[in-house]
Design an enzyme around this catalytic site. Structure first.
Site, PDB file in Angstrom:
ATOM      1  N   SER A  80       0.854  -1.183   0.000  1.00  0.00           N
ATOM      2  CA  SER A  80       0.000   0.000   0.000  1.00  0.00           C
ATOM      3  C   SER A  80       0.890   1.233   0.000  1.00  0.00           C
ATOM      4  O   SER A  80       2.092   1.149   0.281  1.00  0.00           O
ATOM      5  CB  SER A  80      -0.918   0.015   1.227  1.00  0.00           C
ATOM      6  OG  SER A  80      -0.156   0.198   2.413  1.00  0.00           O
ATOM      7  N   ASP A 125      -1.751  -2.150  -3.837  1.00  0.00           N
ATOM      8  CA  ASP A 125      -3.146  -1.960  -3.447  1.00  0.00           C
ATOM      9  C   ASP A 125      -3.640  -0.572  -3.861  1.00  0.00           C
ATOM     10  O   ASP A 125      -2.996   0.122  -4.629  1.00  0.00           O
ATOM     11  CB  ASP A 125      -3.272  -2.205  -1.942  1.00  0.00           C
ATOM     12  CG  ASP A 125      -4.680  -2.568  -1.495  1.00  0.00           C
ATOM     13  OD1 ASP A 125      -5.513  -2.919  -2.354  1.00  0.00           O
ATOM     14  OD2 ASP A 125      -4.943  -2.511  -0.282  1.00  0.00           O
ATOM     15  N   HIS A 126      -4.766  -0.162  -3.309  1.00  0.00           N
ATOM     16  CA  HIS A 126      -5.464   1.074  -3.682  1.00  0.00           C
ATOM     17  C   HIS A 126      -4.538   2.223  -4.083  1.00  0.00           C
ATOM     18  O   HIS A 126      -3.679   2.634  -3.312  1.00  0.00           O
ATOM     19  CB  HIS A 126      -6.319   1.572  -2.513  1.00  0.00           C
ATOM     20  CG  HIS A 126      -7.410   0.643  -2.117  1.00  0.00           C
ATOM     21  ND1 HIS A 126      -8.711   0.766  -2.572  1.00  0.00           N
ATOM     22  CD2 HIS A 126      -7.408  -0.441  -1.314  1.00  0.00           C
ATOM     23  CE1 HIS A 126      -9.456  -0.198  -2.065  1.00  0.00           C
ATOM     24  NE2 HIS A 126      -8.687  -0.948  -1.298  1.00  0.00           N
ATOM     25  N   ASP A 160      -7.527   2.688  -7.826  1.00  0.00           N
ATOM     26  CA  ASP A 160      -8.797   2.930  -7.143  1.00  0.00           C
ATOM     27  C   ASP A 160      -9.183   4.381  -7.361  1.00  0.00           C
ATOM     28  O   ASP A 160      -8.814   5.272  -6.583  1.00  0.00           O
ATOM     29  CB  ASP A 160      -8.683   2.614  -5.651  1.00  0.00           C
ATOM     30  CG  ASP A 160      -9.986   2.881  -4.907  1.00  0.00           C
ATOM     31  OD1 ASP A 160     -10.983   3.257  -5.574  1.00  0.00           O
ATOM     32  OD2 ASP A 160     -10.016   2.727  -3.677  1.00  0.00           O
ATOM     33  N   GLU A 190     -11.400  -0.371  -9.203  1.00  0.00           N
ATOM     34  CA  GLU A 190     -12.570  -0.322  -8.321  1.00  0.00           C
ATOM     35  C   GLU A 190     -13.599   0.644  -8.882  1.00  0.00           C
ATOM     36  O   GLU A 190     -13.261   1.749  -9.311  1.00  0.00           O
ATOM     37  CB  GLU A 190     -12.165   0.111  -6.905  1.00  0.00           C
ATOM     38  CG  GLU A 190     -13.324   0.116  -5.916  1.00  0.00           C
ATOM     39  CD  GLU A 190     -12.871   0.164  -4.465  1.00  0.00           C
ATOM     40  OE1 GLU A 190     -13.671   0.613  -3.606  1.00  0.00           O
ATOM     41  OE2 GLU A 190     -11.737  -0.259  -4.169  1.00  0.00           O
ATOM     42  N   GLU A 198      -8.968   3.997   4.224  1.00  0.00           N
ATOM     43  CA  GLU A 198      -7.703   3.334   3.922  1.00  0.00           C
ATOM     44  C   GLU A 198      -6.840   4.265   3.102  1.00  0.00           C
ATOM     45  O   GLU A 198      -7.311   4.889   2.147  1.00  0.00           O
ATOM     46  CB  GLU A 198      -7.925   2.011   3.170  1.00  0.00           C
ATOM     47  CG  GLU A 198      -6.641   1.237   2.950  1.00  0.00           C
ATOM     48  CD  GLU A 198      -6.884  -0.194   2.495  1.00  0.00           C
ATOM     49  OE1 GLU A 198      -6.110  -1.068   2.892  1.00  0.00           O
ATOM     50  OE2 GLU A 198      -7.838  -0.428   1.738  1.00  0.00           O
ATOM     51  N   HIS A 242     -13.788  -1.110   4.743  1.00  0.00           N
ATOM     52  CA  HIS A 242     -12.416  -1.334   5.193  1.00  0.00           C
ATOM     53  C   HIS A 242     -12.348  -1.250   6.716  1.00  0.00           C
ATOM     54  O   HIS A 242     -13.084  -0.517   7.352  1.00  0.00           O
ATOM     55  CB  HIS A 242     -11.474  -0.275   4.604  1.00  0.00           C
ATOM     56  CG  HIS A 242     -11.210  -0.453   3.151  1.00  0.00           C
ATOM     57  ND1 HIS A 242     -11.310   0.578   2.247  1.00  0.00           N
ATOM     58  CD2 HIS A 242     -10.851  -1.542   2.428  1.00  0.00           C
ATOM     59  CE1 HIS A 242     -11.013   0.134   1.037  1.00  0.00           C
ATOM     60  NE2 HIS A 242     -10.735  -1.143   1.123  1.00  0.00           N
ATOM     61  N   HIS A 281     -13.157  -6.565  -1.340  1.00  0.00           N
ATOM     62  CA  HIS A 281     -12.408  -5.734  -0.410  1.00  0.00           C
ATOM     63  C   HIS A 281     -13.133  -5.692   0.936  1.00  0.00           C
ATOM     64  O   HIS A 281     -14.320  -5.985   1.030  1.00  0.00           O
ATOM     65  CB  HIS A 281     -12.257  -4.316  -0.961  1.00  0.00           C
ATOM     66  CG  HIS A 281     -11.213  -4.206  -2.017  1.00  0.00           C
ATOM     67  ND1 HIS A 281     -10.016  -3.552  -1.822  1.00  0.00           N
ATOM     68  CD2 HIS A 281     -11.165  -4.678  -3.288  1.00  0.00           C
ATOM     69  CE1 HIS A 281      -9.283  -3.620  -2.916  1.00  0.00           C
ATOM     70  NE2 HIS A 281      -9.966  -4.310  -3.829  1.00  0.00           N
ATOM     71  N   GLY A 282     -12.403  -5.277   1.980  1.00  0.00           N
ATOM     72  CA  GLY A 282     -13.016  -5.176   3.296  1.00  0.00           C
ATOM     73  C   GLY A 282     -13.507  -6.509   3.798  1.00  0.00           C
ATOM     74  O   GLY A 282     -14.670  -6.675   4.164  1.00  0.00           O
ATOM     75  N   SER A 284     -12.868  -8.371   6.501  1.00  0.00           N
ATOM     76  CA  SER A 284     -13.170  -8.681   7.894  1.00  0.00           C
ATOM     77  C   SER A 284     -14.613  -8.312   8.212  1.00  0.00           C
ATOM     78  O   SER A 284     -15.183  -7.387   7.634  1.00  0.00           O
ATOM     79  CB  SER A 284     -12.212  -7.954   8.845  1.00  0.00           C
ATOM     80  OG  SER A 284     -12.672  -6.670   9.147  1.00  0.00           O
ATOM     81  N   ASN A 303      -9.276  -9.365  -0.169  1.00  0.00           N
ATOM     82  CA  ASN A 303      -8.471  -8.600   0.772  1.00  0.00           C
ATOM     83  C   ASN A 303      -8.952  -8.888   2.176  1.00  0.00           C
ATOM     84  O   ASN A 303     -10.137  -8.758   2.472  1.00  0.00           O
ATOM     85  CB  ASN A 303      -8.582  -7.113   0.465  1.00  0.00           C
ATOM     86  CG  ASN A 303      -7.799  -6.709  -0.770  1.00  0.00           C
ATOM     87  OD1 ASN A 303      -7.503  -7.540  -1.627  1.00  0.00           O
ATOM     88  ND2 ASN A 303      -7.466  -5.445  -0.872  1.00  0.00           N
ATOM     89  N   ASP A 305      -8.326  -7.533   5.168  1.00  0.00           N
ATOM     90  CA  ASP A 305      -8.766  -6.479   6.082  1.00  0.00           C
ATOM     91  C   ASP A 305      -9.931  -5.713   5.506  1.00  0.00           C
ATOM     92  O   ASP A 305     -10.265  -5.822   4.356  1.00  0.00           O
ATOM     93  CB  ASP A 305      -7.608  -5.534   6.414  1.00  0.00           C
ATOM     94  CG  ASP A 305      -7.162  -4.724   5.214  1.00  0.00           C
ATOM     95  OD1 ASP A 305      -7.382  -5.170   4.073  1.00  0.00           O
ATOM     96  OD2 ASP A 305      -6.581  -3.650   5.429  1.00  0.00           O
TER      97      ASP A 305
END
Length: 305
Positions: A80, A125-126, A160, A190, A198, A242, A281-282, A284, A303, A305
């Protein structure tokens, strides 16, 4: 986490049922180009998603690789923008610090990954619009590495631009994908907004309806990118947030992903039920059933997290 890791020969289902999966014939260590396509297609065909982890140091990279090796699983290691700054040292104020930190991580992973005996996708990542100089720096490193070794340094990169209007988002993705395609670098993009925060992009107070991407939006991406190449995936929002949450604290609608696949299939008259590579994404806060539904709809990367 056995819910996320998928074993090469024994796929751990989110419903806690072990089923046999034929291993994918790709090399161990960092893979690029056609091998990335082969692995992600194998994931889509066999109903599993590859876990992706943001790493901030050589130690965290090694921890992810060790976990992947223990579960005999392919894995995605991501840089990231903020993590790359940490990688090089937060005291470094050079304008290219984040790109250099990402390259340092990539070189470490390339050096040690073959020792762990699993395939690794090396990803960034993003990248929001304001972070495009970071993306440009990594692409420059890819080009240099490609000129010497015939493959890019990274396997894939993510843009993103979901904060921008759809037309601008897609147009910038097209511009960059044209640069990436000759090196066979996978593009993740995205469309629609992932909640939470994030890398300085804060969507905690966004209109909840914007957390759900429409089938028409997804198809507009496919329509623009597919003439350039097939090495792209779409992170379509279906209520994702996120951050770290317990199951039940996030309201997901992964069944919407099936609508995206059906709409694009109809538009292009595809013989394939799931013509799009999707990303979650996101991760969790997701329940087993929500993950299972998303994966069954063509999610090939998750992803954590």
């Amino acid at each position: 986490d056995p819910q996320i890791f998928t074993n090469y020969s024994l796929l751990y289902s989110p419903l806690h049922i072990i089923k046999m999966v034929t291993p994918c014939d790709v090399p161990v260590g960092v893979i690029t180009g056609d091998n990335v396509v082969k692995l992600l297609q194998h994931a889509k065909d066999n109903g599993y998603a590859i876990p992706a982890f943001n790493c901030t140091s050589s130690s965290t990279c090694n921890a992810v690789l060790e976990a992947a090796a223990k579960h005999n699983s392919p894995v995605i290691i991501q840089a990231s923008n903020g993590g790359a700054q940490f990688q090089i040292g937060k005291s470094i104020k050079d304008k290219n610090a984040c790109a250099i930190g990402s390259v340092a991580m990539a070189m470490h992973v390339r050096t040690v990954a073959p020792l762990y005996g699993v395939p690794v996708i090396l990803h960034s990542d993003h990248c929001a619009k304001k972070l495009l100089p970071w993306f440009d720096g990594m692409l420059e490193a890819d080009e240099t590495y490609f000129a010497q070794y015939g493959e890019p340094l990274f396997s894939s990169h993510m843009l993103d631009l979901s904060e921008e209007p759809d037309e601008e988002n897609i147009a910038i993705c097209v511009e960059y994908f044209k640069k990436m395609a000759p090196m066979k670098i996978w593009l993740e993009m995205e469309i629609g907004i992932t909640g939470g925060e994030e890398d300085g992009v804060n969507n905690e107070d966004v209109d909840p309806e914007k957390l759900y991407t429409s089938p028409e939006q997804v198809y507009s991406v496919y329509e623009a990118l597919s003439p350039i190449g097939n090495m792209f995936s779409i992170a379509a929002a279906f209520g994702n947030v996120h951050g770290v949450y317990k199951p039940g604290n996030v309201t997901l609608q992964p069944e919407r992903l099936l609508n995206h696949q059906a709409y694009t299939k109809e538009q292009i008259s595809s013989s394939e039920d799931k013509p799009i590579f999707l990303v979650m994404h996101g991760g969790s806060g997701s329940t087993d059933d929500e993950i299972a539904t998303a994966v069954s709809a063509g999610v090939v990367k998750m992803n954590v997290d």
